[in-house]
Design an enzyme around this catalytic site. Structure first.
Site, PDB file in Angstrom:
ATOM      1  N   ASP A 184      17.875  56.778  52.868  1.00 51.71           N
ATOM      2  CA  ASP A 184      16.524  56.488  53.537  1.00 51.71           C
ATOM      3  C   ASP A 184      15.487  57.558  52.235  1.00 51.71           C
ATOM      4  O   ASP A 184      14.002  57.502  52.339  1.00 51.71           O
ATOM      5  CB  ASP A 184      15.691  57.507  54.919  1.00 51.71           C
ATOM      6  CG  ASP A 184      15.074  57.336  55.647  1.00 51.71           C
ATOM      7  OD1 ASP A 184      14.596  56.481  55.587  1.00 51.71           O
ATOM      8  OD2 ASP A 184      14.506  58.536  56.551  1.00 51.71           O
TER       9      ASP A 184
ATOM     10  N   HIS B 216       3.056  58.698  59.151  1.00 56.98           N
ATOM     11  CA  HIS B 216       4.234  58.459  60.107  1.00 56.98           C
ATOM     12  C   HIS B 216       4.816  59.434  60.681  1.00 56.98           C
ATOM     13  O   HIS B 216       4.963  60.708  60.815  1.00 56.98           O
ATOM     14  CB  HIS B 216       5.463  58.397  59.135  1.00 56.98           C
ATOM     15  CG  HIS B 216       6.757  57.983  59.527  1.00 56.98           C
ATOM     16  ND1 HIS B 216       7.556  56.788  59.333  1.00 56.98           N
ATOM     17  CD2 HIS B 216       8.079  58.818  60.524  1.00 56.98           C
ATOM     18  CE1 HIS B 216       8.257  57.059  60.562  1.00 56.98           C
ATOM     19  NE2 HIS B 216       8.431  57.911  61.350  1.00 56.98           N
TER      20      HIS B 216
ATOM     21  N   GLY C 121       5.222  61.187  64.477  1.00 55.87           N
ATOM     22  CA  GLY C 121       6.741  61.341  65.048  1.00 55.87           C
ATOM     23  C   GLY C 121       6.785  61.944  66.087  1.00 55.87           C
ATOM     24  O   GLY C 121       6.002  63.925  65.669  1.00 55.87           O
ATOM     25  N   SER C 122       7.957  62.469  66.984  1.00 53.57           N
ATOM     26  CA  SER C 122       9.045  63.574  66.855  1.00 53.57           C
ATOM     27  C   SER C 122       9.197  64.537  65.392  1.00 53.57           C
ATOM     28  O   SER C 122       9.347  65.113  64.988  1.00 53.57           O
ATOM     29  CB  SER C 122      10.287  63.427  67.083  1.00 53.57           C
ATOM     30  OG  SER C 122       9.345  63.213  68.875  1.00 53.57           O
ATOM     31  N   GLY C 123       9.652  63.109  64.469  1.00 48.71           N
ATOM     32  CA  GLY C 123       9.350  64.000  62.928  1.00 48.71           C
ATOM     33  C   GLY C 123       8.282  63.440  62.338  1.00 48.71           C
ATOM     34  O   GLY C 123       8.537  61.489  62.318  1.00 48.71           O
TER      35      GLY C 123
END
Length: 244
Positions: free
Chosen positions: A13, A73, A75-77
């Site tokens: 990643d 990006h 989101g929750s992360g």
């Protein structure tokens, strides 16, 4: 056993961010120790950013190598990335995913000394059964990764619930949370997240020399929360971004 001839392929990643210049990926600490222990900004969400770059290039009918993007990006992360000429120039996450934007349970970037004022047990190993065994996770890591973020502020990890309950003013320029009203916790969480996002939008706009082809929203929150997109776009309008 089911697929004995199958090959396993690993995609890291952080690979997308290997193009980040050294002066951006380095931390101002003893470089002999940093190099020995691999202490630098690696960044994450690279698979997502790589896909987004290709998708935007296709949408704009331009080669990826010609694009300068600011990608959120969310989101929750959550993280942000500045892409210059199709390559990662900077990203908000660092050595670990903890740095940068806050998340559902992560604090994001905070004063490094804060945790030592928050608890006098910061360096002790957590005995929380929910943590993986034998990893020697400290209380500091546990608190900042799993016991922070908007869940601690509001009691929920569901950002849609926060949006529903928060007092949102798209064109607001002044903070309107006094910190005393129980209902203000929803607005605090929303405004705090917007504020941290704007920090990176502004910084990356400058790093890209104001030559930005698109400000891209992605991730569960980026895709589904039109309220968040509207507020961020409204605040960024002074930089020449269009209203959404």
């Amino acid at each position: 056993e089911t697929m004995p001839k199958a090959k396993s392929i690993a995609y890291f990643d952080s690979a997308f961010h290997t193009t980040i210049p050294r002066h951006i990926s380095s931390y101002p600490i003893d470089q002999s120790i940093a190099q020995k222990r691999g202490l630098k900004k690696y960044g994450f969400h690279g698979l997502s950013y790589s896909f987004i770059l290709r998708s935007v290039a296709q949408h704009l009918e331009r080669p990826p190598s010609s694009l300068n993007l600011i990608v959120l990006h969310l989101g929750s992360g959550a993280s942000a990335c500045a892409i210059q000429a199709g390559k990662s120039l900077d990203t908000s996450m660092g050595l670990t995913p903890l740095s940068g934007l806050p998340g559902a349970t992560r604090s994001g970037a905070v004063d490094p000394s804060l945790i030592f004022h928050y608890t006098n047990k910061a360096g002790r190993i957590t005995h929380d059964p929910g943590m993986a065994v034998n990893l020697h996770v400290t209380m500091a890591e546990d608190i900042l990764n799993r016991k922070s973020g908007w869940k601690v502020l509001t009691g929920t990890t569901d950002f849609a619930e926060i949006v529903k309950r928060a007092r949102i003013d798209v064109d607001a320029r002044k903070a309107h949370v006094n910190g005393n009203d129980e209902e203000d916790k929803w607005t605090l969480a929303f405004d705090l997240f917007v504020d941290r996002i704007l920090d990176f939008v502004g910084a990356y706009h400058l790093k890209l020399g104001a030559a930005v082809d698109a400000l891209v929203f992605s991730g569960g929150i980026g895709e589904r929360s039109k309220e968040l997109r509207e507020v961020v776009a409204a605040r960024a309008r002074c930089l020449g971004y269009a209203k959404v």
